[in-house]
Structures are given as C-alpha cells and as structure tokens.
Design an enzyme around this catalytic site. Structure first.
Site, PDB file in Angstrom:
ATOM      1  N   GLU A  44       0.825  -1.212   0.000  1.00  0.00           N
ATOM      2  CA  GLU A  44       0.000   0.000   0.000  1.00  0.00           C
ATOM      3  C   GLU A  44       0.856   1.256   0.000  1.00  0.00           C
ATOM      4  O   GLU A  44       2.089   1.201   0.145  1.00  0.00           O
ATOM      5  CB  GLU A  44      -0.942  -0.040   1.217  1.00  0.00           C
ATOM      6  CG  GLU A  44      -1.879  -1.238   1.120  1.00  0.00           C
ATOM      7  CD  GLU A  44      -2.923  -1.296   2.217  1.00  0.00           C
ATOM      8  OE1 GLU A  44      -2.750  -0.630   3.264  1.00  0.00           O
ATOM      9  OE2 GLU A  44      -3.912  -2.030   2.013  1.00  0.00           O
ATOM     10  N   GLU A  55      -1.819 -10.306  -5.867  1.00  0.00           N
ATOM     11  CA  GLU A  55      -1.828 -11.113  -7.091  1.00  0.00           C
ATOM     12  C   GLU A  55      -0.937 -10.481  -8.153  1.00  0.00           C
ATOM     13  O   GLU A  55      -0.133 -11.148  -8.809  1.00  0.00           O
ATOM     14  CB  GLU A  55      -3.251 -11.219  -7.656  1.00  0.00           C
ATOM     15  CG  GLU A  55      -4.243 -11.877  -6.727  1.00  0.00           C
ATOM     16  CD  GLU A  55      -4.975 -10.894  -5.824  1.00  0.00           C
ATOM     17  OE1 GLU A  55      -4.328  -9.971  -5.299  1.00  0.00           O
ATOM     18  OE2 GLU A  55      -6.192 -11.070  -5.638  1.00  0.00           O
ATOM     19  N   CYS A  89      -6.879  -7.216 -11.033  1.00  0.00           N
ATOM     20  CA  CYS A  89      -6.045  -8.426 -10.978  1.00  0.00           C
ATOM     21  C   CYS A  89      -6.574  -9.500 -11.918  1.00  0.00           C
ATOM     22  O   CYS A  89      -5.799 -10.215 -12.558  1.00  0.00           O
ATOM     23  CB  CYS A  89      -5.970  -8.953  -9.547  1.00  0.00           C
ATOM     24  SG  CYS A  89      -4.943  -7.915  -8.484  1.00  0.00           S
TER      25      CYS A  89
END
Ligand code: THU
Length: 129
Positions: A44, A55, A89
C-alpha cells in the site's frame, strides 16, 4: 490443483504484506508452467491509488524474472469466505493465464474455493485482434 504447501505458503507470505492503511494482508502464490513458484503481497501507499495487490505483485515479479506463462494461482485473505480478487487483478491474470487455469481462493479458516480464470472473468478482453 493447489497443494497444501502452496496454501500454507500463501498464508505465510501474507505476513509480509505492507498494509498500514487497510490492515488487510493478502498473500499470493503463483505457479509457472515450468513449475517455479513466485509469491506476492499487497503493497500500500499513503497515496491510496498506488497500492499494488498481492496477485499483481506475484505476476509482475514472475514476468520481471522472465516467466510469462502461469498454470495456477493461490490467493489468501483474512476473510470469512474465500477472498475474491479485484477486477484489475483478474484482467492482469488474463494476460498470462489460460481460461482454464485454476485459481484457488483461500479464507482465513483455510477453506477454499477453486475457480477457473474464465469463471472469475467471463467474456474477457484478451488482445486487440
Ligand atoms: N487487495 C489485494 O491485494 N488483492 C485483491 O484482490 C483485493 C484487494 C488489497 C488491496 C489493498 O491493499 C487491500 O487489499 C484492501 O483493499
């Protein structure tokens, strides 16, 4: 099919997630067609939109090491139900995995849901042709 070792590795690697804002760690384990394993976590940022999901971290690590073809992905999240990968993703998986590739989603109690990529992202955009 994902092995218990892959599931345990996804749980283990999730502890390396950098999640000071969401406190929602994700661990991903990616299997290449030639049997190599890459892991990824979410990373983050104070500028929230720059966050990279677990992922995609695993996929980008693998691609940057020269691997572009993946047969399986395991995703672990601390969720009641098996975690559901985000849309971004799913689209990135579509670039490097076949429609019948298996994605194993894992909940915090280790219960799993196994889906094909086609089930996760039907009628996907694959290329410009
Ligand atoms: N996250 C992932 O890493 N993978 C997903 O598929 C869903 C969301 C992360 C992004 C952010 O760090 C946190 O989970 C909460 O959205």
């Amino acid at each position: 099919m994902a092995t218990t070792e892959m599931i345990d590795l996804a749980i283990e690697v999730s502890k390396k997630a950098y999640v000071p804002y969401s406190h929602f760690p994700i661990g991903a384990v990616l299997l290449t067609k030639d049997g190599k394993i890459f892991t990824g976590v979410n990373v983050e940022n104070a500028s929230f939109g720059l966050t990279n999901c677990g992922e995609r971290t695993a996929i980008f690590k693998a691609v940057s090491e020269g691997y572009q073809s993946f047969s399986e992905l395991v995703v672990y999240g601390e969720t009641e139900e098996p975690v559901s990968p985000c849309g971004a993703c799913r689209q990135v998986m579509t670039e490097f995995m076949a429609p019948d590739a298996l994605i194993t989603l894992v909940a915090k109690d280790k219960s799993t849901k196994v889906m094909t990529l086609e089930e996760l992202l039907p009628y996907s955009f694959r290329d410009l042709d």
